[in-house]
Design a protein around this motif. Structure first.
Motif, short mmCIF file in Angstrom:
data_model
loop_
_atom_site.label_atom_id
_atom_site.label_comp_id
_atom_site.label_asym_id
_atom_site.label_seq_id
_atom_site.Cartn_x
_atom_site.Cartn_y
_atom_site.Cartn_z
N ALA A 217 11.11 -22.79 -30.91
CA ALA A 217 11.88 -23.32 -32.05
C ALA A 217 13.35 -23.40 -31.68
CB ALA A 217 11.68 -22.43 -33.27
N ASP A 218 14.01 -24.41 -32.25
CA ASP A 218 15.47 -24.55 -32.19
C ASP A 218 16.05 -24.18 -33.54
OD1 ASP A 218 15.20 -25.51 -29.65
OD2 ASP A 218 15.74 -27.58 -30.12
N VAL A 219 17.16 -23.46 -33.52
CA VAL A 219 17.92 -23.14 -34.72
C VAL A 219 19.36 -23.56 -34.46
CG1 VAL A 219 18.68 -21.36 -36.32
CG2 VAL A 219 16.42 -21.18 -35.25
N GLY A 220 19.91 -24.40 -35.35
CA GLY A 220 21.25 -24.90 -35.09
C GLY A 220 22.01 -25.27 -36.34
N ALA B 142 26.35 -25.16 -26.90
CA ALA B 142 27.48 -25.51 -27.75
C ALA B 142 27.86 -26.96 -27.48
CB ALA B 142 28.67 -24.59 -27.48
N LYS B 143 28.14 -27.69 -28.57
CA LYS B 143 28.51 -29.10 -28.45
C LYS B 143 29.88 -29.31 -29.09
CE LYS B 143 25.32 -32.29 -29.09
NZ LYS B 143 24.39 -33.26 -29.76
N LEU B 144 30.78 -29.97 -28.35
CA LEU B 144 32.13 -30.22 -28.82
C LEU B 144 32.47 -31.69 -28.65
CD1 LEU B 144 34.80 -29.13 -29.95
CD2 LEU B 144 35.50 -28.60 -27.60
N TRP B 145 32.21 -32.47 -29.65
CA TRP B 145 32.56 -33.88 -29.78
C TRP B 145 31.93 -34.75 -28.70
CZ3 TRP B 145 33.56 -36.10 -33.98
CH2 TRP B 145 34.05 -37.41 -34.01
N PHE B 146 32.45 -34.70 -27.45
CA PHE B 146 31.93 -35.58 -26.40
C PHE B 146 31.37 -34.77 -25.22
CE2 PHE B 146 36.45 -34.95 -25.56
CZ PHE B 146 36.45 -34.55 -24.23
N ALA B 147 31.19 -33.46 -25.39
CA ALA B 147 30.70 -32.62 -24.29
C ALA B 147 29.79 -31.53 -24.83
CB ALA B 147 31.87 -32.00 -23.52
N SER B 148 28.88 -31.05 -23.98
CA SER B 148 28.04 -29.91 -24.35
C SER B 148 27.87 -29.01 -23.13
CB SER B 148 26.66 -30.36 -24.86
OG SER B 148 25.91 -30.97 -23.82
N LEU B 149 27.70 -27.72 -23.41
CA LEU B 149 27.48 -26.73 -22.36
C LEU B 149 26.31 -25.86 -22.79
CD1 LEU B 149 28.53 -25.51 -19.67
CD2 LEU B 149 29.91 -23.95 -21.06
N GLU B 150 25.34 -25.70 -21.89
CA GLU B 150 24.13 -24.95 -22.22
C GLU B 150 23.82 -23.94 -21.12
OE1 GLU B 150 19.54 -25.89 -23.55
OE2 GLU B 150 20.43 -27.06 -21.93
N ARG C 264 23.49 -24.56 -31.08
CA ARG C 264 22.03 -24.51 -31.19
C ARG C 264 21.51 -23.39 -30.30
NH1 ARG C 264 19.57 -27.07 -26.88
NH2 ARG C 264 19.47 -24.88 -26.33
N VAL C 265 20.53 -22.65 -30.81
CA VAL C 265 19.88 -21.60 -30.04
C VAL C 265 18.39 -21.93 -29.96
CG1 VAL C 265 19.31 -19.15 -29.89
CG2 VAL C 265 21.55 -19.86 -30.74
N ARG C 266 17.85 -21.86 -28.75
CA ARG C 266 16.42 -22.17 -28.54
C ARG C 266 15.70 -20.95 -27.99
NH1 ARG C 266 16.11 -27.00 -25.08
NH2 ARG C 266 16.26 -28.05 -27.08
N ALA C 267 14.50 -20.72 -28.52
CA ALA C 267 13.60 -19.71 -27.96
C ALA C 267 12.23 -20.36 -27.80
CB ALA C 267 13.51 -18.50 -28.88
N MET C 268 11.62 -20.18 -26.66
CA MET C 268 10.30 -20.76 -26.42
C MET C 268 9.53 -19.88 -25.45
SD MET C 268 11.30 -24.09 -24.06
CE MET C 268 9.59 -24.58 -23.75
N ALA C 269 8.23 -20.09 -25.41
CA ALA C 269 7.37 -19.29 -24.55
C ALA C 269 6.26 -20.15 -23.99
CB ALA C 269 6.78 -18.10 -25.31
N ASP C 270 5.83 -19.81 -22.78
CA ASP C 270 4.64 -20.41 -22.19
C ASP C 270 3.84 -19.30 -21.52
OD1 ASP C 270 5.73 -19.98 -19.54
OD2 ASP C 270 6.94 -21.79 -19.81
N LYS C 271 2.91 -19.66 -20.70
CA LYS C 271 2.00 -18.67 -20.11
C LYS C 271 2.74 -17.68 -19.20
CE LYS C 271 -2.43 -18.54 -17.63
NZ LYS C 271 -3.47 -19.37 -16.97
N GLU C 272 3.85 -18.13 -18.60
CA GLU C 272 4.55 -17.30 -17.62
C GLU C 272 5.89 -16.76 -18.10
OE1 GLU C 272 5.11 -19.04 -13.81
OE2 GLU C 272 3.01 -19.55 -13.55
N HIS C 273 6.62 -17.53 -18.91
CA HIS C 273 8.01 -17.19 -19.19
C HIS C 273 8.31 -17.18 -20.69
CE1 HIS C 273 8.48 -18.60 -14.97
NE2 HIS C 273 9.46 -17.73 -14.94
#
Length: 424
Positions: free
Chosen positions: A358-361, A388-396, A372-381
């Protein structure tokens, strides 16, 4: 009752056989690379590009990978007697035994093209260019036998030599012996055919750890056509040139200690392959619920390869199949978006590609400012990823932490990632 008891015993026995066979499955570095890379593709798919000018760069790696590469280089170029170097190489292999090392770097560029309509269908085209390089190193103890000898030789080893080596039972392949030299001594391979390969590839001690390495580079350039029909239907069609090259190597401690050249021999001829390829996606949206099915890397035709020089792509041309669904809850500027799906490619099972999260933002000004914060799971991880998004840029930032203690005899790595994107 007796028949039921017998049936239960047979079922239990079959389950035991399946579990044991999976536990004893040989480590296949190419298949492992495919699975981990497709997991990373899934994370990138969850962050779609808009109809903008795009500059996107990212890196994925685990914290030990640079130490492993540096130590391996130091061993192959270090001083000391052969005995001392072999002892150092064995210690290095044991230090990283049952571990997996990953690194991947990617770059994407995008240019928006004019939107147009065809019979009620809105077409939003973009020019897309992308490149990526990935490396995986897996350490695992293996029992050496003649049937696997070609895996220790480079991919551009002469075909006549490969054919002879596969049946060279007369060669003395005792631990520490020069594989190519022993096959020449046994009369299996003419010396003049393989002179440049002598003194580089040595037989490992049976049951000792070996390094399974795989590296892949690819480049894509083409046109993406997003389409929207009425309020419910969406998807895309992409046509592009897809260039790929890779190298696979199995390196013993003896080879690492006695080969003074590069740790992995890329050979004189690379297996560069260029295909005309396509991606297809078909999606349906009903209110806040949407679902899609896609097929990626569909080979339409072969444009160029190097197979006439005896080198073939290890990765292959099999497409990636993807199913994905999500539901969006919105309240003022906040949203919660649970999602789930699966991806499948040859080399790993369906259960390996199942994921959910799920994403929460909270975003403002047309999604141009927010977090936005994301948490997800699969078989291994388990994956945790703030952005964070600032107008014309994002950093994750992304952290993939393993849930499985062991897969195919190795412990999956903890992967860290940083992605920077400009869009305007």
């Amino acid at each position: 009752m007796r028949r039921m008891s017998t049936l239960l015993k047979i079922t239990a026995l079959l389950c035991t056989v399946v579990v044991i066979s999976e536990m004893q499955a040989a480590y296949n570095v190419v298949d492992r690379f495919k699975l981990v890379e497709d997991k990373l593709y899934t994370h990138e798919m969850l962050n779609p590009f808009g109809h903008d000018f795009i500059f996107d760069v990212g890196a994925y790696l685990n914290k030990d990978v640079q130490d492993v590469i540096d130590e391996a280089e130091k061993l192959s170029k270090g001083s000391g007697t052969v005995t001392e170097k072999i002892a150092d190489a064995d210690a290095f292999m044991l230090k990283y035994n049952k571990t997996e090392q990953n690194v991947r770097i990617k770059l994407n560029l995008g240019v928006p093209l004019p939107t147009f309509h065809v019979k009620g269908v809105k077409i939003v085209p973009d020019l897309r260019i992308g490149a990526g390089v990935g490396v995986m190193l897996g350490f695992q103890s293996e029992v050496f036998d003649l049937s696997a000898v070609l895996e220790y030789l480079p991919q551009d080893f002469p075909q006549a030599g490969k054919d002879a080596a596969a049946t060279c039972a007369a060669a003395d392949l005792s631990p520490g012996n020069d594989i190519v030299q022993e096959m020449v001594n046994a009369g299996c391979i003419p010396a003049n055919l393989v002179t440049s390969y002598i003194g580089k590839y040595f037989v490992p001690a049976s049951g000792s750890p070996v390094l399974n390495g795989f590296a892949k580079a690819d480049f894509r350039a083409g046109l993406l056509f997003n389409y929207f029909y009425q309020e419910n239907w969406f998807g895309h069609v992409k046509f592009y040139g897809h260039g790929k090259l890779d190298v696979k190597a199995k390196v013993s401690g003896n080879s690492l200690a006695q080969n003074t050249d590069d740790v992995v021999d890329f050979g004189d001829e690379m297996n560069t392959t260029i295909n005309l390829a396509s991606d297809l996606q078909f999606g349906y949206k009903n209110g806040n619920l949407s679902a899609s099915v896609g097929i990626e890397e569909i080979k339409l035709s072969r444009m160029a390869d190097n197979e006439d020089k005896g080198v073939k792509l290890n990765y292959g041309d099999d497409p990636l199949i993807r199913l994905h669904g999500k539901y969006r809850y919105e309240f003022l500027a906040f949203h919660v978006e649970p999602f789930g799906g699966l991806h499948k490619r040859s080399g790993y099972g369906i259960s390996d590609g199942i994921y959910g999260g799920a994403d929460v933002g909270a975003f403002f000004w047309g999604d141009r400012l927010g977090v936005r914060v994301r948490a997800m799971a699969d078989k291994e991880h388990i994956t945790f990823s703030p952005m964070a998004k600032l107008w014309f840029a994002s950093l994750e930032y992304m952290l993939k932490s393993p849930m499985s203690s062991e897969v195919d005899g190795v412990k999956p790595a903890t992967i860290h990632s940083l992605n920077f994107r400009l869009f305007f």
